[in-house]
Design an enzyme around this catalytic site. Sequence first.
Site, mmCIF file in Angstrom:
data_model
loop_
_atom_site.group_PDB
_atom_site.id
_atom_site.type_symbol
_atom_site.label_atom_id
_atom_site.label_comp_id
_atom_site.label_asym_id
_atom_site.label_seq_id
_atom_site.Cartn_x
_atom_site.Cartn_y
_atom_site.Cartn_z
ATOM 1 N N GLY A 1 -86.780 23.332 -15.024
ATOM 2 C CA GLY A 1 -86.816 24.772 -15.157
ATOM 3 C C GLY A 1 -86.339 25.519 -13.934
ATOM 4 N N MET A 2 -86.572 24.969 -12.747
ATOM 5 C CA MET A 2 -86.197 25.660 -11.520
ATOM 6 C C MET A 2 -85.013 25.031 -10.813
ATOM 7 S SD MET A 2 -89.919 26.579 -9.863
ATOM 8 C CE MET A 2 -89.171 26.851 -8.269
ATOM 9 N N GLY A 3 -84.684 23.800 -11.120
ATOM 10 C CA GLY A 3 -83.599 23.181 -10.383
ATOM 11 C C GLY A 3 -83.215 21.821 -10.912
ATOM 12 N N GLN A 4 -82.380 21.162 -10.133
ATOM 13 C CA GLN A 4 -81.921 19.815 -10.464
ATOM 14 C C GLN A 4 -82.529 18.816 -9.485
ATOM 15 O OE1 GLN A 4 -77.666 20.281 -10.096
ATOM 16 N NE2 GLN A 4 -77.429 20.821 -12.258
ATOM 17 N N LYS B 1 -84.611 17.797 -4.755
ATOM 18 C CA LYS B 1 -84.710 18.829 -5.785
ATOM 19 C C LYS B 1 -84.006 20.080 -5.276
ATOM 20 C CE LYS B 1 -88.057 21.180 -8.740
ATOM 21 N NZ LYS B 1 -89.491 21.265 -9.103
ATOM 22 N N ILE C 1 -80.403 13.094 -11.599
ATOM 23 C CA ILE C 1 -81.458 12.412 -12.337
ATOM 24 C C ILE C 1 -81.991 13.278 -13.470
ATOM 25 C CG2 ILE C 1 -83.759 11.391 -12.167
ATOM 26 C CD1 ILE C 1 -83.138 10.699 -9.273
ATOM 27 N N ALA C 2 -82.237 14.560 -13.185
ATOM 28 C CA ALA C 2 -82.824 15.427 -14.207
ATOM 29 C C ALA C 2 -82.563 16.876 -13.857
ATOM 30 C CB ALA C 2 -84.325 15.172 -14.336
ATOM 31 N N THR C 3 -82.614 17.716 -14.875
ATOM 32 C CA THR C 3 -82.524 19.160 -14.705
ATOM 33 C C THR C 3 -83.793 19.772 -15.260
ATOM 34 O OG1 THR C 3 -80.113 19.162 -14.876
ATOM 35 C CG2 THR C 3 -81.242 21.247 -15.286
ATOM 36 N N ASP D 1 -100.802 21.890 -14.323
ATOM 37 C CA ASP D 1 -99.917 21.346 -15.360
ATOM 38 C C ASP D 1 -100.066 19.826 -15.430
ATOM 39 O OD1 ASP D 1 -98.083 21.534 -17.426
ATOM 40 O OD2 ASP D 1 -96.344 21.410 -16.112
#
Length: 431
Positions: A23-26, A42, A19-21, A141
């Site tokens: 900063g720390m993982g996929q 994740k 789905i997405a990549t 954040d």
Amino acid sequence: MSPRVGVTLSGRYRLQRLIATGGMGQVWEAVDNRLGRRVAVKVLKSEFSSDPEFIERFRAEARTTAMLNHPGIASVHDYGESQMNGEGRTAYLVMELVNGEPLNSVLKRTGRLSLRHALDMLEQTGRALQIAHAAGLVHRDVKPGNILITPTGQVKITDFGIAKAVDAAPVTQTGMVMGTAQYIAPEQALGHDASPASDVYSLGVVGYEAVSGKRPFAGDGALTVAMKHIKEPPPPLPPDLPPNVRELIEITLVKNPAMRYRSGGPFADAVAAVRAGRRPPRPSQTPPPGRAAPAAIPSGTTARVAANSAGRTAASRRSRPATGGHRPPRRTFSSGQRALLWAAGVLGALAIIIAVLLVIKAPGDNSPQQAPTPTVTTTGNPPASNTGGTDASPRLNWTERGETRHSGLQSWVVPPTPHSRASLARYEIAQ
């Protein structure tokens, strides 16, 4: 073996789609073979798996999200570590697969929200944040990309990945700035500890953008935007907005955190008052129990320093017993000493600016980012006094008929399936 389609983690979670990549993982869409449900997983990036700091941050993320349970916070179902065929153990989080759309995608499509939808979103987000704040957690954040909206209008906050318990030992390096420049609170940009009031400031920036169609501060880079958050007042909101709405946003965007709403609950109560046609209440300046009131953001002006120095001197004189008229000699500095002190002050200011430049994120909220991390499981409800009041305002149903374009979806957010009874809302643009 790196994560890929068809891989099963711990014999249970079969990865189906990336789905997405972040900063720390996929983040992967997966199937829980044991329970037969779709989930989001994740997976920590392989290059970080051997880094103890990143592993600890990932574990801290799981512990953080496991403390929270609220409809407005996306849920975490499981945490584990799986062997990747000789490449060592890889940590992962199993999360709720949210059927919704991030607010930044909505704003990109519509420009701005109608006033009633914007206030509904702000109140829901504030009440969800209060659950974290009551547990001693700060998101750090808050931004449109981490606020998801489901077809029924339910808000879900995601990505507590950089949240930390206020009283726990920090995982990040001392003085490290965490947050996104466009939405960062002034005290965070200065490298100070984030507090619940920092989340309120960031949510105020989200509100400013939602009702006006633009962010309060813009610039050529992250440093420029962060410095504006520190030093400049936000531009006035459009005059066509009701005065109580403008007043609400202005209160949340003051530089001094002690002058804002102290957490998500009081902010949500203020939004509820505005929705009812009243003025927002003034924030209580009483610090939370057991905590000192946050210091005002330093202005760097000689007048401010002189005033503070004079106040301390006067207080010191009142507290000292009489000494028979004897006064100690006044300390003076030579011109060379004054030059050294001035140079030290300049170097200190430069160090803060360089630190912000090195660690702050990119200014926009549309660039690739760490996948939002849903959250779940609380160990009991917080006391009623910490909930920030009851959610008396009705939640709006944002669903409308007709197709909705899904562009720029992030994280593990997925559009409704063909079997959904309602499509995602085509949000009304405020006129």
